[in-house]
Write a protein that holds these residues in place. Structure first.
Motif, mmCIF file in Angstrom:
data_model
loop_
_atom_site.group_PDB
_atom_site.id
_atom_site.type_symbol
_atom_site.label_atom_id
_atom_site.label_comp_id
_atom_site.label_asym_id
_atom_site.label_seq_id
_atom_site.Cartn_x
_atom_site.Cartn_y
_atom_site.Cartn_z
ATOM 1 N N GLY A 52 0.660 -1.146 0.139
ATOM 2 C CA GLY A 52 -0.079 0.081 0.096
ATOM 3 C C GLY A 52 0.997 1.346 0.063
ATOM 4 N N CYS A 53 2.070 1.242 -0.345
ATOM 5 C CA CYS A 53 2.969 2.399 -0.111
ATOM 6 C C CYS A 53 2.874 2.945 -1.434
ATOM 7 C CB CYS A 53 4.431 2.217 0.023
ATOM 8 S SG CYS A 53 4.707 1.157 1.684
ATOM 9 N N ALA A 54 3.162 4.280 -1.732
ATOM 10 C CA ALA A 54 3.218 5.073 -3.289
ATOM 11 C C ALA A 54 4.709 4.887 -3.569
ATOM 12 C CB ALA A 54 2.547 6.131 -3.124
ATOM 13 N N LEU A 55 5.047 4.688 -4.692
ATOM 14 C CA LEU A 55 6.449 4.773 -5.330
ATOM 15 C C LEU A 55 6.840 5.720 -6.255
ATOM 16 C CD1 LEU A 55 9.002 2.881 -5.536
ATOM 17 C CD2 LEU A 55 7.804 1.455 -7.225
ATOM 18 N N ALA A 75 7.479 17.065 -7.489
ATOM 19 C CA ALA A 75 6.259 17.089 -7.838
ATOM 20 C C ALA A 75 5.507 15.940 -7.279
ATOM 21 C CB ALA A 75 6.197 17.240 -9.480
ATOM 22 N N PHE A 76 6.052 14.733 -7.432
ATOM 23 C CA PHE A 76 5.423 13.512 -6.701
ATOM 24 C C PHE A 76 5.136 13.635 -5.316
ATOM 25 C CE2 PHE A 76 5.877 9.691 -4.399
ATOM 26 C CZ PHE A 76 5.081 8.689 -5.064
ATOM 27 N N ARG A 77 5.945 14.162 -4.550
ATOM 28 C CA ARG A 77 5.768 14.259 -3.107
ATOM 29 C C ARG A 77 4.638 15.303 -2.830
ATOM 30 N NH1 ARG A 77 10.839 14.236 0.980
ATOM 31 N NH2 ARG A 77 9.637 14.052 3.068
ATOM 32 N N ARG A 78 4.491 16.287 -3.640
ATOM 33 C CA ARG A 78 3.399 17.222 -3.443
ATOM 34 C C ARG A 78 1.943 16.587 -3.608
ATOM 35 N NH1 ARG A 78 6.805 21.031 -5.731
ATOM 36 N NH2 ARG A 78 5.875 20.739 -7.862
ATOM 37 N N GLN A 79 1.814 15.792 -4.576
ATOM 38 C CA GLN A 79 0.537 15.053 -4.916
ATOM 39 C C GLN A 79 0.389 13.719 -4.450
ATOM 40 O OE1 GLN A 79 -0.234 12.789 -7.738
ATOM 41 N NE2 GLN A 79 2.356 12.532 -7.687
ATOM 42 N N ALA A 80 1.235 12.767 -3.855
ATOM 43 C CA ALA A 80 1.088 11.680 -3.546
ATOM 44 C C ALA A 80 0.188 11.500 -2.564
ATOM 45 C CB ALA A 80 2.333 11.006 -3.327
ATOM 46 N N ALA A 81 -0.795 10.478 -2.340
ATOM 47 C CA ALA A 81 -1.518 10.314 -1.311
ATOM 48 C C ALA A 81 -1.407 9.454 -0.242
ATOM 49 C CB ALA A 81 -3.111 10.277 -1.880
ATOM 50 N N ALA A 82 -0.475 8.249 -0.309
ATOM 51 C CA ALA A 82 -0.380 7.119 0.431
ATOM 52 C C ALA A 82 0.210 7.866 1.849
ATOM 53 C CB ALA A 82 0.635 6.047 -0.069
ATOM 54 N N ASP A 83 0.176 6.737 2.926
ATOM 55 C CA ASP A 83 0.728 7.239 4.197
ATOM 56 C C ASP A 83 2.165 7.017 4.076
ATOM 57 O OD1 ASP A 83 0.600 4.528 4.001
ATOM 58 O OD2 ASP A 83 0.122 4.008 6.258
ATOM 59 N N ILE A 84 2.833 5.977 3.220
ATOM 60 C CA ILE A 84 4.174 5.967 3.240
ATOM 61 C C ILE A 84 4.522 6.049 1.867
ATOM 62 C CG2 ILE A 84 6.170 4.246 3.489
ATOM 63 C CD1 ILE A 84 4.683 2.857 5.652
ATOM 64 N N LEU A 85 5.629 7.101 1.422
ATOM 65 C CA LEU A 85 6.075 7.182 -0.013
ATOM 66 C C LEU A 85 7.167 6.558 -0.101
ATOM 67 C CD1 LEU A 85 5.260 11.112 -0.322
ATOM 68 C CD2 LEU A 85 3.583 9.129 -0.841
ATOM 69 N N VAL A 86 7.463 5.739 -0.951
ATOM 70 C CA VAL A 86 8.772 5.077 -1.030
ATOM 71 C C VAL A 86 9.609 5.685 -2.349
ATOM 72 C CG1 VAL A 86 10.027 2.909 -1.976
ATOM 73 C CG2 VAL A 86 8.066 2.990 0.055
#
Ligand SMILES: CC(C)(COP(=O)(O)OP(=O)(O)OC[C@H]1O[C@@H](n2cnc3c(N)ncnc32)[C@H](O)[C@@H]1O)[C@@H](O)C(=O)NCCC(=O)NCCS
Ligand SMILES: Nc1ncnc2c1ncn2[C@@H]1O[C@H](COP(=O)(O)OP(=O)(O)OP(=O)(O)O)[C@@H](O)[C@H]1O
Length: 197
Positions: free
Chosen positions: A26-29, A96-107
């Motif tokens: 469930g992490c965003a990559l 840009a990814f960090r601004r729009q990603a929605a998961a609790d953990i960003l990898v």
């Protein structure tokens, strides 16, 4: 605020495979190598600056990786010029990814995380690791580079021991099942940390 986990490791140590295991949890990559591929493709932001520095590397409107590999092989210093063009563009894509990603953990799968100082922007870092002989065996088995190209890239990367010593978590990628168990354990620890905060 999401938790930012850097995922790094030397060439062929299993970053991409391990990154997918984090996605399964469930992490965003975000993938630095994939960002470079986008930047090099037709219309990508690296094409014109690369054309200015290495006109022979542009084929059919895109940066051609085989042509680039040839240029680097003939002139190892060319890699520094390429990095000076590519790394700032990669950093913008990551922001840009960090601004729009929605998961609790960003990898963030970043091969050169420590070498580029990117670890300072992470909440924690995980490093994948296997012995050097297995690393070489896996990279050669892909058939995408010569031994000389592999050694040139490896020489540019921080030694594996040093990366592991600097990381908060080390993931041993000897088998898929073992790696997955370690990924699940790390995700559990981070989610517990988030819940406590
Ligand atoms: C050298 C190039 C042409 C090789 O392309 P190719 O498709 O054969 O390999 P690929 O990109 O999959 O890289 C293979 C491995 O080498 C690593 N690697 C790539 N560039 C570098 C570098 N500058 N220094 C150290 N390792 C690198 C990659 O992260 C990966 O682990 C390409 O990697 C490139 O253009 N690199 C410069 C941009 C860069 O620094 N990328 C690193 C991620 S930000
Ligand atoms: N946990 C594992 N167990 C067994 N084999 C693995 C494991 N992880 C990765 N591998 C194998 O090792 C090879 C390299 O893996 P992968 O492509 O994920 O590495 P990478 O670090 O992303 O490589 P690069 O730095 O070149 O991008 C692949 O053949 C992959 O199948």
């Amino acid at each position: 605020m999401s938790f930012a986990l850097g995922l790094t490791g030397s060439i062929g140590m299993g970053k991409s495979t391990t990154a997918q295991m984090f996605v399964d949890e469930g992490c965003a990559l975000w993938d630095a190598d994939a960002a470079v591929h986008r930047l090099y493709s037709m219309g990508g932001a690296a094409v014109e600056p690369m054309r200015a520095a290495f006109p022979e590397a542009i084929i059919d409107g895109a940066v051609n990786r085989d042509a680039l590999k040839g240029i680097i092989e003939r002139n190892p210093d060319a890699l520094k010029t390429i990095e000076a063009i590519v790394h700032p563009l990669v950093a913008m894509d990551r922001a840009a990814f960090r601004r729009q990603a929605a998961a609790d953990i960003l990898v963030f799968d970043i091969p050169l995380l420590f070498e580029t100082g990117g670890d300072a922007a992470m909440d924690a870092v995980a490093c994948v690791s296997i012995p050097a002989d297995e690393q070489k065996r896996r990279v050669m088995a892909r058939g995408t580079m010569t031994e000389a190209q592999f050694e040139q890239i490896r020489a540019k990367q921080m030694p594996n021991d040093e990366k592991c010593a600097r990381a908060d978590y080390v993931i041993v990628t000897d088998t898929l099942d073992h790696a997955r168990a370690q990924v699940q354990d790390i995700v559990r620890q981070i989610r517990a940390e988030i819940a406590d905060a």
